[in-house]
Design a protein around this motif. Structure first.
Motif, mmCIF file in Angstrom:
data_model
loop_
_atom_site.group_PDB
_atom_site.id
_atom_site.type_symbol
_atom_site.label_atom_id
_atom_site.label_comp_id
_atom_site.label_asym_id
_atom_site.label_seq_id
_atom_site.Cartn_x
_atom_site.Cartn_y
_atom_site.Cartn_z
ATOM 1 N N TYR B 47 1.130 -0.718 0.416
ATOM 2 C CA TYR B 47 0.012 0.051 0.302
ATOM 3 C C TYR B 47 1.114 1.180 -0.242
ATOM 4 C CZ TYR B 47 -4.453 -2.837 0.553
ATOM 5 O OH TYR B 47 -5.471 -3.766 0.618
ATOM 6 N N ALA B 50 2.085 2.110 -3.354
ATOM 7 C CA ALA B 50 0.875 1.830 -4.168
ATOM 8 C C ALA B 50 0.636 3.420 -3.909
ATOM 9 C CB ALA B 50 -0.516 1.041 -4.599
ATOM 10 N N GLY B 51 0.596 4.174 -2.548
ATOM 11 C CA GLY B 51 0.468 5.372 -2.136
ATOM 12 C C GLY B 51 -1.270 5.384 -1.664
ATOM 13 N N LYS B 52 -1.444 4.790 -1.127
ATOM 14 C CA LYS B 52 -2.522 4.690 0.108
ATOM 15 C C LYS B 52 -2.597 5.453 0.231
ATOM 16 C CE LYS B 52 -6.093 1.164 1.620
ATOM 17 N NZ LYS B 52 -6.427 1.717 2.604
ATOM 18 N N ASP B 53 -3.499 6.224 0.787
ATOM 19 C CA ASP B 53 -4.396 7.401 1.917
ATOM 20 C C ASP B 53 -3.939 6.943 3.114
ATOM 21 O OD1 ASP B 53 -4.574 9.624 0.417
ATOM 22 O OD2 ASP B 53 -6.349 9.310 0.115
ATOM 23 N N ASP B 54 -3.677 7.080 3.845
ATOM 24 C CA ASP B 54 -3.445 6.763 5.687
ATOM 25 C C ASP B 54 -2.196 6.160 5.900
ATOM 26 O OD1 ASP B 54 -6.412 7.179 5.418
ATOM 27 O OD2 ASP B 54 -6.949 5.368 5.289
ATOM 28 N N GLU B 73 1.066 10.893 -7.049
ATOM 29 C CA GLU B 73 -0.172 10.393 -6.603
ATOM 30 C C GLU B 73 -0.438 8.584 -7.106
ATOM 31 O OE1 GLU B 73 -2.859 12.226 -5.770
ATOM 32 O OE2 GLU B 73 -1.549 13.816 -4.740
ATOM 33 N N PRO B 74 -1.247 8.037 -6.564
ATOM 34 C CA PRO B 74 -1.582 6.774 -6.494
ATOM 35 C C PRO B 74 -0.929 6.796 -8.588
ATOM 36 C CG PRO B 74 -2.886 7.171 -5.053
ATOM 37 C CD PRO B 74 -2.467 8.430 -5.078
ATOM 38 N N ASP B 75 -2.314 6.972 -8.577
ATOM 39 C CA ASP B 75 -2.726 7.360 -10.653
ATOM 40 C C ASP B 75 -1.534 7.298 -10.882
ATOM 41 O OD1 ASP B 75 -3.585 9.921 -9.354
ATOM 42 O OD2 ASP B 75 -4.299 10.634 -11.324
#
Ligand SMILES: Nc1ncnc2c1ncn2[C@@H]1O[C@H](COP(=O)(O)OP(=O)(O)OP(=O)(O)O)[C@@H](O)[C@H]1O
Ligand SMILES: [Mg+2]
Lengths: 494, 250
Positions: B47, B50-54, B73-75
């Motif tokens: 995660y 991949a750049g997940k928030d939190d 950013e994730p994208d």
């Protein structure tokens, strides 16, 4: 910051610039004096050169209205409206009634051009196929503040026997039809806002499709509120005679204003034996700014009467605008074997409040109705579906299917479903389905991991959510509506 | 240059430190496996990459092809070629799988400066890849992951991976929930994608996946860092002895 949190932050920062219809047209106008009493009603009636019977009708409504209370049962909160602090009539000075296109005030023509509404009677749209879209001609009645400024394709429609004109014109030119049908679906005394409308309605559209005629093109009306502190009270009356068919679309916008503007319309539809009316709305009144200041109060009474056997009325609405929406397009299924449909997409963002739904009143035998409602709430908005389905004792074999889904974006908004179901006929079969889902952070992250931007992700999910309803819009408008949905949810995610 | 380079990575979630100085280098063409006890931070690593928030990075770095991943950013990370096959794929009601795949492929292509695929080209490509993974047409018409069986969800992840043509693939327990035949299908799917410029990070608990996808390097992760690294034989050893001794190693 979690995406949903960001969503909320971004929604907060939405400003009026996003509402691209927020411009104002500078033209000279003539107004009725501020406030409302009998003289206002007389003023409006006189301005329109109305016959005596129409004035009497209005005055009776006005007297009745004075005894009525503003309803409070909807899940909407707003500051009390001061009905004496409004203008009830405003008309562009250069013209008192609908004219031909060449005579139209260029400023007004320009306004509709900016709104992307085709007032030109050109054939460019005819028969052009692009991306599977088949354009056809659309006849437009343009209503600017209190008056209809122009109606296009009138001659061509007349050849088919279809009457399409402003209601003011119809009152003068076809009094027998107006007398017979006006108030026959929504009685003068129906409710506070409808009664107010009956007293002071200024303009709107009138359609009559004679027996056996299939209206040769889409009809549409575009309403524009321009003047400050001016209520818009339009009145629409559509009659499809035996075996007739008509598809009608209304669109509406208003400039961005600090103060709230009142809009209280009444729409009446009458379908006689085996007639069909398809009524579509793309409602995009100004929704107010980031702080919830301004925006249109949209209190509308829309009702269709399936008066004839085998008749059908279908409502499709895409509601994206207004600070407050109070609206329940309904069907009275009076004729045997008649059908009613309600397809709705209601979007609320920012501080918007929506209380909308439908009523399906089954009176005739073998009547059926279908309700598909999709509510989308973002920001700090509240979105309520309120629906009533009832079957009279004699309505044997009444059928209803209701599906009402809500989608939440973020966690500061709310979605509510309030269905009332009442079957006095034991053979009635009513089905009700409801779901509430949420665009979660996990869903957004999953989409973004696959390369979609946050906005693409929301658009994808929302489009999936509303597609069952969008497909019921006339082709010409479905694409527009899809864009509008994307715009109204802009900034709803980070 | 390394394809994926993770240095002294620290990350926390909800104030709790999960990754505590993790180091990992994957070169183009290599397949690395990570094994480790439940809760050791394997999914957290995926995660964070991949750049997940939190998931808050509190120290260290991670680069893909020399480029700082953590800033993106994730994208953008996805467009740069990072792909994560989720341990628990997410359901998206109302959105047909086909529409989802097409939107994803075209978004990524656009961000990579490539032409969008035409509808016929896209359909041909999807059908071909789907067939290899034994995914039926009917599944592509259904909403993304909604009502899919556990195995179907995992195969769907591999299909997305095949279509997005990433550089660095992270597979988080893609084998869990798969029956024996599906395991073979998925492993073949991964093996087909092995290429000299592509890297894999395969998170798993079981040797049997690694029988099919033979790794170049095996790591043991415990309490938020890599505690041991070896060749394929390390996985066999773990299978035999379990994680006893590793819990406290960190
Ligand atoms: N959002 C969260 N909030 C609180 N704690 C979390 C969160 N996400 C992960 N954790 C905790 O972080 C630790 C590592 O979790 P993670 O999912 O990375 O483990 P894992 O190695 O993938 O385990 P498994 O083998 O069971 O999949 C666990 O103790 C977990 O409870
Ligand atoms: Mg895990």
């Amino acid at each position: 910051m979690p995406a949903v949190q960001e969503t909320v932050e971004r929604v907060k920062s939405i400003d009026v610039d996003q509402y691209k219809y927020g411009f104002e047209t500078k033209i000279e106008v003539e107004k009725a004096p501020k406030g409302l009493d009998e003289s206002t009603v007389r003023f409006i009636s006189a301005k329109k050169n109305e016959p005596e019977w129409m004035l009497e009708w209005r005055l009776e409504a006005f007297r009745r209205w004075k005894t009525m209370q503003e309803p409070e049962w909807a899940r909407v909160h707003y500051q009390k409206i001061d009905y004496q602090d409004l203008y009830y009539y405003a008309a562009p000075k250069k013209q008192a009634g609908p004219k031909s296109l060449d005579e139209l005030d260029p400023e007004i023509l320009e306004t509709y051009k900016k709104l992307g509404i085709p007032l030109q009677e050109q054939e460019i749209l005819a028969g052009v196929a692009e991306e599977n879209r088949v354009y056809s001609k659309v006849a437009v009645d343009a209503v600017f503040d209190s008056v209809s400024v122009v109606t296009t394709f009138k001659e061509e429609l007349k050849k088919a026997g279809v009457l399409f004109m402003s209601i003011s014109e119809a009152i003068r030119e076809h009094p027998e039809l107006v007398k017979k049908y006006l108030g026959s679906v929504v009685p003068v005394t129906d409710n506070f806002f409808a009664t107010l409308n009956s007293a002071v309605f200024s303009d709107g559209s009138f359609v009559y499709v004679p027996k056996g005629v299939r209206c040769p093109m889409e009809l549409s009306t575009y309403f524009r509120i321009n003047e400050k502190q001016t209520g818009q009270f339009e009145r629409t009356l559509i009659i499809a005679d035996e075996g007739a068919y008509v598809s009608y679309l209304e669109g509406c916008t208003a400039p961005s204003r600090d103060e709230n503007q009142l809009h209280a319309a009444v729409v009446e539809l009458v379908a006689l034996d085996n007639a069909e009316i398809k009524y579509s709305t793309v409602q995009n009144w100004y929704p107010g700014d980031a702080q919830g200041k301004g925006g249109v109060y949209n209190f509308v009474t829309k009702r269709g009467d399936c008066r004839g056997n085998g008749s059908k009325i279908s409502w499709t609405q895409v509601e994206t605008g207004s600070a407050i929406t109070w609206k329940y397009p309904s069907c009275i299924l009076r004729g045997d074997n008649s059908q009613g449909e309600f397809y709705s997409i209601a979007i609320s963002n920012g501080h918007q409040q929506v209380d909308s739904g439908t009523k399906m009143i089954h009176l005739g035998k073998n009547t059926s109705s279908r309700i598909i409602s999709k509510g989308i709430a973002a920001g700090v908005s509240q979105n309520t579906y309120r629906g009533q389905v009832s079957a009279h004792r004699k309505a044997t074999n009444a059928r209803n299917f209701t599906n009402c889904d809500s989608l939440l974006i973020g966690d500061k908004c709310g979605a509510h479903t309030t269905p009332y179901i009442e079957a006095k006929s034991s053979s009635a079969v009513f089905e009700h389905e409801a779901t509430t889902s949420k665009i979660s952070d996990d869903m957004l992250f999953y989409c973004r991991q696959r390369g979609l931007s946050a906005e693409e992700a929301v658009a994808l999910v929302v489009n999936g959510f509303v597609k069952d309803v969008l497909q019921h819009l006339p082709m010409e408008f479905a694409v527009e509506a899809q864009k509008l949905i994307a715009i109204s949810l802009e900034g709803s995610v980070g | 240059m390394a394809l994926l380079e993770v240095k002294d990575l620290h990350a926390r979630v909800e104030e709790k430190e999960i990754l505590r100085g993790l180091n990992l280098t994957i070169n183009p063409g290599e397949v690395h496996a990570i094994m480790g006890p439940n809760g050791s931070g394997k999914s957290t690593l995926s995660y964070v990459l991949a750049g997940k928030d939190d998931y808050e990075v509190t120290g260290g770095s991670a680069t893909l092809d020399g480029e700082d991943l953590l800033e993106l950013e994730p994208d953008e990370r996805a467009a740069k070629g990072l792909f994560l096959a989720f341990q628990y794929p997410i359901e998206i009601p109302g959105v047909a799988s086909m529409t989802f795949l097409r939107t994803a492929v075209n978004s990524v292509r656009k961000k990579r400066g490539e032409e969008e695929l035409s509808t016929p080209d896209f359909l041909r490509l999807v059908r071909e890849r789907a067939k290899e993974l034994n995914i039926k047409d009917d599944m592509l018409k259904r909403p993304v992951n909604v009502g899919f069986s556990g195995g179907e969800k995992k195969r769907n992840e591999i299909l997305q991976m095949a279509l997005l043509e990433p550089k660095m693939c992270v597979l988080d327990e893609t084998d869990s929930g798969l029956d024996i035949d599906a395991l073979k299908i998925v492993a073949d799917g991964v093996n087909r994608l092995r290429a000299k410029n592509r890297g894999f990070l395969v998170i798993t608990h079981y040797q049997r996946l690694l029988d099919h996808i033979v790794p170049d390097v095996v790591h043991v992760m415990a309490r938020g860092k890599i505690v041991r690294t070896g060749g394929p034989e390390l996985a066999h050893e773990l299978e035999a002895k379990g994680y006893a001794g590793y819990e406290n190693a960190a």
